[in-house]
Design an enzyme around this catalytic site. Structure first.
Site, PDB file in Angstrom:
ATOM      1  N   MET A   1      18.439  -8.417 -30.789  1.00 12.80           N
ATOM      2  CA  MET A   1      19.309  -8.450 -31.954  1.00 12.80           C
ATOM      3  C   MET A   1      20.008  -9.788 -31.988  1.00 12.80           C
ATOM      4  O   MET A   1      20.391 -10.316 -30.948  1.00 12.80           O
ATOM      5  CB  MET A   1      20.351  -7.345 -31.816  1.00 12.80           C
ATOM      6  CG  MET A   1      20.484  -6.530 -33.032  1.00 12.80           C
ATOM      7  SD  MET A   1      19.000  -5.579 -33.342  1.00 12.80           S
ATOM      8  CE  MET A   1      18.894  -4.607 -31.885  1.00 12.80           C
ATOM      9  N   ASP A 385      22.016  -4.460 -25.303  1.00 11.05           N
ATOM     10  CA  ASP A 385      21.156  -5.340 -26.090  1.00 11.05           C
ATOM     11  C   ASP A 385      21.021  -6.678 -25.369  1.00 11.05           C
ATOM     12  O   ASP A 385      21.237  -7.734 -25.932  1.00 11.05           O
ATOM     13  CB  ASP A 385      21.755  -5.524 -27.496  1.00 11.05           C
ATOM     14  CG  ASP A 385      20.835  -6.301 -28.422  1.00 11.05           C
ATOM     15  OD1 ASP A 385      19.640  -6.413 -28.110  1.00 11.05           O
ATOM     16  OD2 ASP A 385      21.324  -6.810 -29.436  1.00 11.05           O
ATOM     17  N   PHE A 386      20.658  -6.596 -24.079  1.00 14.15           N
ATOM     18  CA  PHE A 386      20.506  -7.809 -23.279  1.00 14.15           C
ATOM     19  C   PHE A 386      19.238  -8.544 -23.709  1.00 14.15           C
ATOM     20  O   PHE A 386      18.171  -7.947 -23.818  1.00 14.15           O
ATOM     21  CB  PHE A 386      20.404  -7.469 -21.797  1.00 14.15           C
ATOM     22  CG  PHE A 386      21.727  -7.155 -21.149  1.00 14.15           C
ATOM     23  CD1 PHE A 386      22.856  -6.916 -21.913  1.00 14.15           C
ATOM     24  CD2 PHE A 386      21.833  -7.106 -19.775  1.00 14.15           C
ATOM     25  CE1 PHE A 386      24.070  -6.624 -21.309  1.00 14.15           C
ATOM     26  CE2 PHE A 386      23.043  -6.824 -19.166  1.00 14.15           C
ATOM     27  CZ  PHE A 386      24.167  -6.574 -19.935  1.00 14.15           C
ATOM     28  N   GLU A 387      19.367  -9.836 -23.934  1.00 18.56           N
ATOM     29  CA  GLU A 387      18.233 -10.667 -24.322  1.00 18.56           C
ATOM     30  C   GLU A 387      18.248 -11.935 -23.478  1.00 18.56           C
ATOM     31  O   GLU A 387      18.921 -12.002 -22.452  1.00 18.56           O
ATOM     32  CB  GLU A 387      18.292 -10.969 -25.823  1.00 18.56           C
ATOM     33  CG  GLU A 387      18.239  -9.710 -26.684  1.00 18.56           C
ATOM     34  CD  GLU A 387      18.292  -9.991 -28.172  1.00 18.56           C
ATOM     35  OE1 GLU A 387      18.126 -11.164 -28.562  1.00 18.56           O
ATOM     36  OE2 GLU A 387      18.506  -9.046 -28.943  1.00 18.56           O
ATOM     37  N   GLY A 388      17.501 -12.943 -23.909  1.00 16.41           N
ATOM     38  CA  GLY A 388      17.469 -14.206 -23.175  1.00 16.41           C
ATOM     39  C   GLY A 388      17.093 -13.997 -21.727  1.00 16.41           C
ATOM     40  O   GLY A 388      16.152 -13.287 -21.393  1.00 16.41           O
TER      41      GLY A 388
END
Length: 601
Positions: A1, A385-388
């Site tokens: 997100m 919503d962990f990304e990267g």
């Protein structure tokens, strides 16, 4: 997100160039050729080719009347292999004839140093040869050919493995001593006695295979509370599979499972509300969110630094969002939504909110700071919503059932602490990208990484460890590259087939990185929603309402399925998630209105 979402997936193979292995006499002249059907005269009998990449052709051939043609595609290198019985402490010579560019011939599982030789370019038939010695306890090796990613098809013929033959492998006996441990509401642990000669074990539930493991224990998960289940186990090796063991029956408990953080409707709509920032879609006040939305995720709680674990949340500044409500109005609107049966969560992360819980101190700070946000605003739970690079595997972290990477272990511990603090009504959702989940089907735990991104599949241990606490998983089926489904075909964003294939994997389960000893168990359909962008402005891979409805029809009714064939029908699929409520409003509420109009039965 994300506030803005560039296309982020880019996988690159790294070709490890090395010199050809020096040729040395290794095998006695009288030693037999152990390779089965090395000339491919009996088709692919004895050989297994990844992703259906192999075929037998009659021209060109090196010897006899047939040869192998194997075609790399996407992230598959067209590896064709067979397992051969050998003797310990013995010398072997592997020979094969090949044509094409970047063609490899090798042997793995030697017990000493695995070997490989290759040619960069062979416009005509070229012989490849390499030698190896088996280890003190090695009784089988795998010989293989493969091409390279993105290159043209190659040919192989007259593959032979010369050396002393090993004792034949026999089908193992049926396992004994199968017992069930203490069940939970959604899982039952199983154990059994080891079987001599077995290299893996298959767990069967009600006659259907559900797990394959290498050890003598497994846990059946995703079960229904207060339900009796029957299990059997069989043993397997390269010679085949044993008869099934005697059955054992166990019953799941009644409490705590089935719908963690319940209270949702049978089919729910989830959306992200840009509460803390503006990005061109316009600010939407909490009180103005339509009743269509059953879960409202506040975007975002963000870290004070990448490694601190300290999470903060505040409303959008009035300088960015002139129509922002006051904190008191915002909190009152949340209570009104909850009174109407809606759930409001704090979402942690997003594209810009990288969080790495690399230490126990960061873990504890995360729990404390997230709890403070939940308590201050009276929220129902947490969306991850962990990304990267927030989640990343480390070399040696090869089994999603027992992760070792600190950022993964500490996240699991932190969420379990929050669940324990707030109890059974705590709503837990996750919004990983396909990169972190379905890519694990191909790449998870294949380290040392050899050019593959260690984030591929990194959510799998988190989802697995928290599956009994997980209310909803809504993978982002967008901002993604093409992903291989259980049909061994690549599927692209924006159409029904992509969502059908990605969701089928979650509801069916899948072998991780092709390893049937590491099968990621299926989630319950009430735990799964499909993640989509609300408009073409919201992300790459926008799917039209008509295609969304096709995907839902196929998954819940098995109609209008197109080219993909699902492994089941799931009328209890929970629903849809979108990025975002703001973008849906910007687009005239097309996404939510289509959800409201869809007929689930």
């Amino acid at each position: 997100m994300a506030r803005t979402r560039p296309l982020t997936l880019l996988l690159a193979g790294v070709l490890a160039a090395g010199g050809l292995v020096a040729l040395t006499p290794a095998a006695q002249a009288a030693d037999p050729d152990l390779a089965r059907n090395g000339g491919f005269e009996s088709g692919l009998d004895g050989w297994s080719c990844t992703a259906g990449s192999g075929a037998v052709v009659t021209s060109p051939v090196h010897g006899g009347t047939k040869a192998l043609l194997a075609t790399p595609a996407g992230s598959d290198n067209a590896r064709c292999s067979q397992t051969v019985t050998v003797k310990p402490n013995s010398a072997y010579t592997l020979i094969g004839w090949v044509r094409g560019d970047y063609v490899h011939l090798g042997a793995s599982g030697t017990g000493t140093t695995d070997v490989s030789t290759w040619t960069q370019s062979a416009p005509a038939w070229q012989q490849l040869t390499t030698t190896f010695r088996t280890g003190a306890s090695t009784t089988s090796v795998t010989v293989y050919t493969h091409g390279w990613y993105g290159t043209s098809a190659y040919h192989a013929d007259d593959v032979s493995l010369v050396g002393p033959g090993g004792d034949p492998v026999r089908v193992p006996a049926a396992p004994a001593g199968l017992t069930a441990g203490s069940p939970t509401s959604s899982s039952i642990p199983l154990s059994w006695s080891a079987v001599p000669g077995a290299t893996s074990y298959h767990v069967h539930q009600g006659g259907s295979r559900i797990l394959t493991v290498s050890g003598t224990s497994a846990t059946a998960t995703g079960l229904t509370p207060s339900t009796a289940y029957s299990f059997q186990v069989s043993a397997a090796n390269s010679a085949g599979e044993s008869p099934k063991s005697a059955a054992v029956t166990a019953t799941t408990t009644s409490g705590g499972g089935g719908d963690p953080g319940g209270g949702l409707p049978a089919h729910a709509l989830v959306g992200y509300l840009h509460a803390g920032f503006a990005n061109g879609s316009g600010y939407t006040r909490m009180a103005d969110v339509p009743d269509s939305w059953d879960i409202i995720n506040l975007a975002f709680g963000e870290p004070t630094s990448v490694t601190s674990g300290d999470i903060r949340f505040s409303l959008c500044p009035a300088t960015e969002c002139p129509n922002v409500e006051s904190a008191a109005e915002f909190k009152a609107a949340i209570k009104a939504k909850q009174a109407a049966g809606k759930k409001v969560l704090i979402s942690i992360g997003g594209q810009n909110g990288q969080v790495q819980l690399a230490t126990t101190a960061a873990r504890d700070t995360f729990v404390t700071s997230v709890s403070k946000i939940i308590d201050e605003y009276g929220l129902d739970g947490l969306d991850i919503d962990f990304e990267g690079h927030s989640l990343s595997l480390q070399t040696g972290d090869t089994d999603f059932r027992s992760p070792t990477s600190p950022v993964i272990v500490h996240l699991i511990q932190a969420v379990k602490s929050l669940k324990a603090r707030y109890g059974s009504d705590f709503v837990l959702t996750m919004a990983p990208e396909t990169f972190f989940v379905q890519l694990g089907y191909q790449y998870y735990g294949s380290g040392p990484w050899g050019g593959q991104d260690p984030r591929a599949g990194a959510y799998l241990p988190v989802i697995h460890a928290l599956r009994d606490d997980l209310t909803l998983l809504h993978v982002q089926d967008y901002n993604s590259g093409s992903i291989m489904g259980l049909d061994n075909q690549y599927h692209s964003m924006g159409g029904a087939d992509f969502h059908i294939a990605m969701t089928d994997m979650l509801l069916t389960g899948f072998p991780v990185a092709g390893d049937t000893a590491r099968v990621f168990p299926a989630l319950r359909p009430d735990q799964v929603a499909i993640g989509l962008p609300a408009s073409t402005n919201a992300g790459n891979g926008h799917t039209s309402p008509a295609e969304v409805n096709k995907a839902l029809d196929c998954l819940t009714k098995k109609t209008d399925c197109g080219s993909y064939r699902t492994h089941g029908t799931w009328p209890g699929l929970r629903g849809l998630m979108t990025w975002s409520i703001n973008w849906d409003r910007f687009n005239g509420w097309e996404f939510s209105r289509n959800f409201d109009a869809y007929r689930w039965s």
